[in-house]
Motif scaffolding. Structure first.
Motif, PDB file in Angstrom:
ATOM      1  N   LEU A   1       0.486  -1.519  -4.803  1.00 24.06           N
ATOM      2  CA  LEU A   1       1.714  -1.395  -4.010  1.00 24.06           C
ATOM      3  C   LEU A   1       1.748  -2.428  -2.889  1.00 24.06           C
ATOM      4  O   LEU A   1       2.786  -2.999  -2.583  1.00 24.06           O
ATOM      5  N   THR A   2       0.591  -2.659  -2.280  1.00 24.03           N
ATOM      6  CA  THR A   2       0.521  -3.596  -1.159  1.00 24.03           C
ATOM      7  C   THR A   2       0.682  -5.038  -1.635  1.00 24.03           C
ATOM      8  O   THR A   2       1.339  -5.839  -0.990  1.00 24.03           O
ATOM      9  N   ALA A   3       0.068  -5.365  -2.781  1.00 22.97           N
ATOM     10  CA  ALA A   3       0.013  -6.779  -3.175  1.00 22.97           C
ATOM     11  C   ALA A   3       0.524  -7.047  -4.586  1.00 22.97           C
ATOM     12  O   ALA A   3       0.456  -8.174  -5.061  1.00 22.97           O
ATOM     13  N   GLY A   4       1.054  -6.032  -5.273  1.00 22.67           N
ATOM     14  CA  GLY A   4       1.538  -6.239  -6.638  1.00 22.67           C
ATOM     15  C   GLY A   4       3.053  -6.374  -6.687  1.00 22.67           C
ATOM     16  O   GLY A   4       3.714  -6.560  -5.672  1.00 22.67           O
TER      17      GLY A   4
ATOM     18  N   TYR B   1       2.471   2.870   2.688  1.00 18.91           N
ATOM     19  CA  TYR B   1       1.245   2.607   1.920  1.00 18.91           C
ATOM     20  C   TYR B   1       0.397   1.540   2.615  1.00 18.91           C
ATOM     21  O   TYR B   1       0.914   0.499   3.026  1.00 18.91           O
ATOM     22  N   VAL B   2      -0.874   1.829   2.751  1.00 22.56           N
ATOM     23  CA  VAL B   2      -1.804   0.906   3.401  1.00 22.56           C
ATOM     24  C   VAL B   2      -3.004   0.697   2.471  1.00 22.56           C
ATOM     25  O   VAL B   2      -3.135   1.380   1.460  1.00 22.56           O
ATOM     26  N   ALA B   3      -3.863  -0.240   2.825  1.00 22.44           N
ATOM     27  CA  ALA B   3      -5.032  -0.505   1.985  1.00 22.44           C
ATOM     28  C   ALA B   3      -6.297  -0.533   2.833  1.00 22.44           C
ATOM     29  O   ALA B   3      -6.295  -1.015   3.969  1.00 22.44           O
ATOM     30  N   ILE B   4      -7.360   0.003   2.265  1.00 21.94           N
ATOM     31  CA  ILE B   4      -8.658   0.142   2.944  1.00 21.94           C
ATOM     32  C   ILE B   4      -9.729  -0.561   2.105  1.00 21.94           C
ATOM     33  O   ILE B   4      -9.780  -0.387   0.890  1.00 21.94           O
TER      34      ILE B   4
END
Lengths: 407, 282
Positions: free
Chosen positions: A284-287, A337-340
């Motif tokens: 979701l973040t980078a696609g 939406y975030v990414a860890i």
């Protein structure tokens, strides 16, 4: 909410009759499977409207899975972070140690209603494979689980558990040898054994009606949490946080709260080595939107539409796609939406183990890592619920290796 | 753009009309574009009509070919590893079309690479390259309007798959908006697996012909000239894919590279299959 898209009256009415969540979802499958998909859709509709089915489901959720799972006030972690009150929705206490079994019980009851006699499943971390093998043992159906060869190496305890439960575990050597390839192989099995086989998909993705029915079976998490937080605090939480691979534990927690406009919601993807490195699983973040595994949704891919490999320390998040409802919730702006990264998740894994005496799975460790970032920025009267969707026993070897410890 | 080059359903219709005139079924051969590498693939492609291919299906490589068995999966992997992508696939067709104005070419594959290319731009480029039709495996009628309608408008054939699970209720939906021919997948399964019995095929042909006047091509599991001949007695064309692609795999050296036998091993098999198909009704 930051989106400028028009807001629907309710966020809880989708999918539409063709299985679409806005632009996402649908039924992008080979023609051979279409009649089965339509049959499944009808069977699920009938089951949903049958009080007997619900009664049976509730029985097994209570006496076999051990629901409701507690909503636990993580007092020491809250004190440590010095901000919002942190509650854990403890789905790691379920039978088999993760949220996956909620869905498996539902789907196997459906399979038996449809007269299917053989079960197949795909698995990444092995949690869904174990849950599927468990319900197959319980109801006496033969079970074949497809698992990427790479995942078999890093999740050997779960492979052994599946075998103990009587399942056949088939290693998948094609492609990136992980979850997406296991799903391809399960679809190939299904298209070959259309008459007798039921495919228990483990996440809220795939062709319609899977994203809907998996979500519905997982909504027990959010429904319980809502009741429990009302009991504990007398009000709804300010923030929900859950990890996202395909997104089933997250949608299960989020969905019952989608129309409660004061509840902020954050889904946490796996950033692997960091989104900027290209080695991650943050679709979701980078696609971008594409079509894979029966649905249109955000995917990791190159400019030719070829699917690229996901990368995460957590096998359960190592998937280049995402459930279609999350894609829609992202576009419409209802969920953030975030990414860890792997590193941040490992730190959260340690902190949770040390200050709460709960060893979390690496998947919810991503959610916890976001909580560690955000809770200190919130005032002490705010409430966060984080979905502790799995326990970490299966991950101790991976974690030991990452920390440079020899077992 | 010369009219002799641009793609369209006419080329497919003309080919089936000619087959009918000759009183025989056609042979449809499948290879994956760029397998084992773009140059060798072009050599194979060019040699197919002379070896007896009446229609060519050209696979668009994809990382996740979930309806394909191991042979075509590996073909896709070889092509992608050799740097194949959609634009190169279209230039391959264009190179072929410069020399052959008659043999229909159908692109076959999965939707995502087309979707990412952009449907309108893809159809424009495909037609100009000389592509005559499309088969997209993961687009059932429930989802295919976004590609089927513009394809038909562009004058190309949109060919749907029918399967043993397509019953009388479903078939009308499947033959709607389709042209060129109907592809019958004779077994429920992935490409390259088992084959259907003659009785099953006869029964399926009867069922399909109640729903369409289009020619019917039958595929899945056909590996030998004898099997192709048996299918050619019932159907309007026999499709062979995995067996041809396996021949490519067999011809490679220990590093997986094409050898001087690659093209000839493929055409050798195609010749056998073609003679099976051509003699079937004698």
């Amino acid at each position: 909410m930051t989106s400028s898209s028009p807001k629907p009256n309710s966020y809880r009415t989708l999918p539409d009759t063709d299985g679409h969540f806005g632009n996402y979802g649908g039924r992008f499958v080979a023609e051979t499977l279409m009649p089965l998909i339509l049959e499944l859709e009808q069977a699920y509709k009938d089951a949903k409207n049958d009080p007997e089915f619900q009664k049976e489901l509730d029985y097994y959720l209570k006496y076999y899975v051990g629901r409701p799972s507690p909503l636990y006030f993580a007092e020491r972690m809250t004190a440590e972070l010095g901000g919002a009150k942190v509650y854990f929705k403890r789905d790691e206490l379920n039978h088999t140690g993760a949220h996956k079994i909620n869905n498996c019980i539902g789907q196997i009851l459906l399979a038996m209603r449809m007269g299917k006699t053989r079960i197949i499943a795909e698995t990444g971390a092995g949690q869904h494979g174990v849950a599927t093998a468990t319900v197959c043992a319980r109801f006496g159906l033969p079970c074949t689980v497809y698992m990427g060869a790479k995942d078999i190496e890093r999740q050997s305890p779960n492979v052994f558990r599946m075998k103990l439960l009587g399942a056949e575990v088939k290693p998948v050597e094609s492609g990136s040898r992980s979850l997406k390839d296991a799903m391809n192989e399960a679809l190939r099995d299904w298209v070959t054994n259309v008459e007798d086989t039921f495919y228990i998909i483990g996440t809220a993705a795939g062709p319609h009606p899977y994203p809907e029915l998996v979500r519905d079976f997982q909504c027990v998490i959010g429904n319980e949490a809502k009741e429990q937080i009302m009991e504990a605090e007398g009000r709804l939480p300010d923030l929900l946080v859950a990890a996202i691979g395909g997104g089933s534990n997250a949608i299960g927690l989020f969905h019952p709260f989608l129309d409660d406009k004061d509840v902020e919601i954050t889904g946490v993807e796996a950033a692997g080595h960091g989104v900027h490195t290209g080695k991650h699983a943050a679709s979701l973040t980078a696609g971008a939107p594409g079509v894979l595994h029966g649905n249109r949704t955000y995917l990791l891919m190159d400019d030719d539409g070829q699917i690229t490999e996901a990368d995460s320390i957590s096998a359960g998040l190592d998937y280049p796609g995402i459930g279609p409802e999350h894609s829609w919730l992202k576009d419409i702006g209802r969920v953030n939406y975030v990414a860890i990264t792997d590193k941040e998740a490992l730190a959260a894994f340690k902190l949770c183990s040390e200050c709460e005496g709960i060893i979390p799975a690496l998947e919810p460790s991503h959610a916890l890592a976001h909580v560690i970032k955000i809770a200190p920025t919130m005032s002490k009267d705010k409430i966060i619920i984080v979905n502790l969707c799995g326990r970490g026993d299966k991950d101790i070897f991976t974690v030991a290796e990452a920390l440079g410890v020899k077992l | 753009m010369s009219d002799a080059i641009i793609g369209g359903k006419d080329r497919i219709e003309k080919r089936f009309a000619k087959l009918k005139e000759e009183g025989r079924a056609g042979l449809v051969t499948f290879i994956t574009a760029g397998d084992p590498d773009p140059e060798a693939s072009f050599e194979i492609l060019k040699a197919l009509p002379e070896a007896g291919a009446d229609i060519i299906e050209l696979g668009m490589p994809f990382t996740d070919p979930m309806a394909d068995g191991p042979a075509i999966q590996e073909a896709s992997n070889r092509a992608l590893a050799a740097g194949m992508h959609m634009r190169k696939t279209l230039s391959l067709v264009r190179g072929f079309r410069d020399q052959d104005h008659e043999t229909p070419i159908i692109l076959m594959g999965y939707y995502n690479p087309i979707y990412i290319y952009g449907v309108a731009e893809f159809l424009e480029d495909a037609r100009n390259a000389g592509v005559d039709g499309l088969i997209v495996v993961d687009l059932p009628p429930e989802e295919d309007a976004e590609l089927c309608v513009p394809t038909v408008e562009k004058g190309l054939s949109f060919i749907r798959l029918t399967t043993p699970t397509s019953d009388d209720k479903r078939l009308p939906k499947l033959v709607q908006n389709t042209s060129g021919f109907v592809y019958y997948v004779s077994v429920a399964g992935v490409t390259g697996a088992g084959s259907a019995s003659n009785e099953q095929i006869i029964e399926a042909m009867e069922r399909l012909r109640r729903h369409t006047k289009l020619p019917i091509a039958v595929g899945f599991g056909i590996k030998t000239a004898a099997q192709a001949a048996e299918v050619a007695r019932q159907a309007d064309a026999a499709v062979v894919g995995s067996a041809i692609v396996s021949k490519i795999a067999e011809s490679l050296d220990e590093n997986g590279k094409a050898t001087d036998k690659t093209a000839s091993m493929v055409t050798g098999l195609v010749r056998e299959l073609a003679s099976g198909v051509r003699d079937a009704r004698k």
